[in-house]
Design an enzyme around this catalytic site. Structure first.
Site, short mmCIF file in Angstrom:
data_model
loop_
_atom_site.label_atom_id
_atom_site.label_comp_id
_atom_site.label_asym_id
_atom_site.label_seq_id
_atom_site.Cartn_x
_atom_site.Cartn_y
_atom_site.Cartn_z
N LYS A 39 2.45 -1.67 -11.67
CA LYS A 39 2.27 -3.08 -11.28
C LYS A 39 0.83 -3.32 -10.85
O LYS A 39 0.05 -2.37 -10.70
CB LYS A 39 3.27 -3.44 -10.17
CG LYS A 39 3.12 -2.66 -8.89
CD LYS A 39 4.36 -2.83 -8.02
CE LYS A 39 4.33 -1.91 -6.83
NZ LYS A 39 4.24 -2.55 -5.56
N TYR A 263 -27.86 -8.71 6.71
CA TYR A 263 -27.36 -9.84 7.50
C TYR A 263 -27.11 -9.46 8.95
O TYR A 263 -26.62 -8.36 9.25
CB TYR A 263 -26.04 -10.34 6.91
CG TYR A 263 -26.18 -11.20 5.68
CD1 TYR A 263 -26.98 -12.35 5.69
CD2 TYR A 263 -25.51 -10.88 4.51
CE1 TYR A 263 -27.11 -13.13 4.56
CE2 TYR A 263 -25.63 -11.67 3.38
CZ TYR A 263 -26.43 -12.80 3.41
OH TYR A 263 -26.54 -13.58 2.29
C1 LIG Z 1 10.03 -0.90 -5.12
C2 LIG Z 1 8.87 0.01 -5.28
N1 LIG Z 1 9.05 1.22 -5.82
C3 LIG Z 1 8.02 2.08 -5.99
C4 LIG Z 1 6.74 1.74 -5.59
C5 LIG Z 1 5.62 2.74 -5.74
O1 LIG Z 1 5.20 3.13 -4.47
P1 LIG Z 1 3.98 4.15 -4.25
O2 LIG Z 1 2.80 3.48 -4.80
O3 LIG Z 1 3.94 4.32 -2.78
O4 LIG Z 1 4.34 5.40 -4.98
C6 LIG Z 1 6.51 0.49 -5.02
C7 LIG Z 1 5.15 0.14 -4.58
O5 LIG Z 1 4.88 -0.56 -3.69
C8 LIG Z 1 7.60 -0.40 -4.88
O6 LIG Z 1 7.42 -1.61 -4.33
#
Ligand SMILES: Cc1ncc(COP(=O)(O)O)c(C=O)c1O
Length: 371
Positions: A39, A263
């Site tokens: 994602k 800055y």
């Molecule tokens: C429902 C879910 N599963 C898996 C993951 C993967 O988690 P990680 O990046 O901690 O391995 C996430 C990430 O936020 C998630 O929201």
């Protein structure tokens, strides 16, 4: 792709390390399937190329947050389940068109998805059942679970592929919440309607995989560890570095003792100093609060990041570095090259997830190696 001559920085993305990290995670639990969470554009590194590399390394189940992310990934990966973790959005057409699998995380999601299956798609479509075991984020909350028994018709209309839940505190192995969620998950599974009881189970994110067999279950969902962050924060990092972020030296000035820099005149030289201006700033995802705190590296040696971080530049003190390797046009490592991603995140008071997903689009990106 921005030409490296014209870019303020170079972001190297090591696809061989990404593939190796996938294999390292698989090896933690050979009896489980290891999926990949891609994602937020593959945690900022490019979901398409990351997805393809993971596929080449053997990954066959992919997770994204939103249906539009799934539709884009589908162009690269035509034949794998793509799970939409945030559930069911919109009228369903995007899911049907691209073969996306929603993780249904509320009774309402189940009713709407079953309606879509029966009335529009006129077929059973796949879904994950997402239950909440303690994170109180997405997932059917415990008080709604008994009501699943009343949704027998709707459940029958859906092709459920797995039941999942998400850990709240997996990166703290000693946290009570881990065992609580493990127990809660088993309780939920026992109480599910009979036709959902024997579904494959999905529990562990990256850190969850390292909590052991009770957490690994059938389908693992690692994200951040694939990209090189440490899933075992109290131990050495078992993962390989995937990114190197290098900032270009635009100018180097030798400043007298007592000269103010940047800055707010927040930095004052304490001796005669060689100060380099690096063409990366907070608009590139390098956190502003790292000014005066972080160190960069050049030629394997650490150098302090001095003064405030500007939108498009920052300054480092190169006084102790050989001029031969620190001239205009040379590069300073801000991440990688001896500066661990986790260290940068910690210094900024954040987590590697935020650093990765904030990496800007002004870098020249070099994708290196492959599965
Ligand atoms: C429902 C879910 N599963 C898996 C993951 C993967 O988690 P990680 O990046 O901690 O391995 C996430 C990430 O936020 C998630 O929201």
């Amino acid at each position: 792709m921005i030409n490296s001559e014209l870019a303020g920085g170079i972001l190297d993305i090591n696809l061989s390390a990404l593939a190796e990290n996938y294999r390292i995670l698989c090896a933690q639990a050979p009896a489980s399937e290891c999926g990949g969470v891609v994602k937020a554009d593959g945690y900022g590194l490019g979901a398409g190329i990351v997805g393809q590399t993971l596929y080449d390394a053997g990954c066959r189940t992919f997770f994204v947050a939103l249906p539009a992310e799934g539709a884009k990934l589908r162009q690269v990966l035509p034949n794998v389940p793509i799970i939409i973790l945030n559930g069911f959005f919109g009228d369903g057409s995007l899911y049907l068109e691209h073969g996306l699998t929603p993780a249904l995380g509320s009774l309402d999601d189940i009713v709407r998805w079953s309606d879509f299956c029966t009335k529009t798609a006129k077929q059973k479509l796949p879904a994950y059942l997402h239950v909440d075991t303690g994170i109180s984020r997405l997932g059917i909350p415990p008080h709604d679970l008994p009501k699943l028994q009343e949704l027998a018709t709707q459940i029958e209309a859906i092709d459920f592929k797995a039941v999942m839940t998400h850990l709240a505190c997996a990166d703290e192995p000693g946290h009570d919440m881990n065992e609580t969620q493990c127990q809660n998950f088993d309780d939920v599974l026992n109480a599910l309607p009979r036709n959902l009881k024997n579904l494959p189970r999905s529990f562990a994110n990256s850190s969850g995989i390292f909590l052991g067999p009770d957490y690994q279950r059938d389908i693992m969902r690692p994200g951040v560890a694939l990209y090189g962050a440490n899933p075992t924060p109290d131990k050495p990092n078992p993962m390989q570095d995937v990114i190197e972020l290098k900032g270009k030296i635009m100018q180097v000035d030798t400043l007298d003792k007592g000269t103010t820099v940047g800055y707010g005149s927040a930095y004052v030289t304490s001796r005669k100093e060689r100060i380099a201006k690096i063409a990366i700033g907070y608009a590139d995802g390098y956190p502003r609060n790292l000014g005066g705190i972080a160190t960069a590296a050049i030629g394997g040696k650490r150098v302090p990041v001095v003064g405030r971080i500007s939108m498009d530049m920052l300054t480092v003190d190169l006084t102790d570095i050989d001029e031969e390797i620190s001239r205009v046009g040379d590069y300073v490592h801000l991440i990688g090259g001896g500066v661990p991603l986790d260290e940068v995140a910690k210094a900024a008071g954040t987590i590697p997830y935020e650093i990765l997903t904030s990496l800007g689009h002004r870098y020249h990106r070099n994708y290196l190696g492959g599965a």
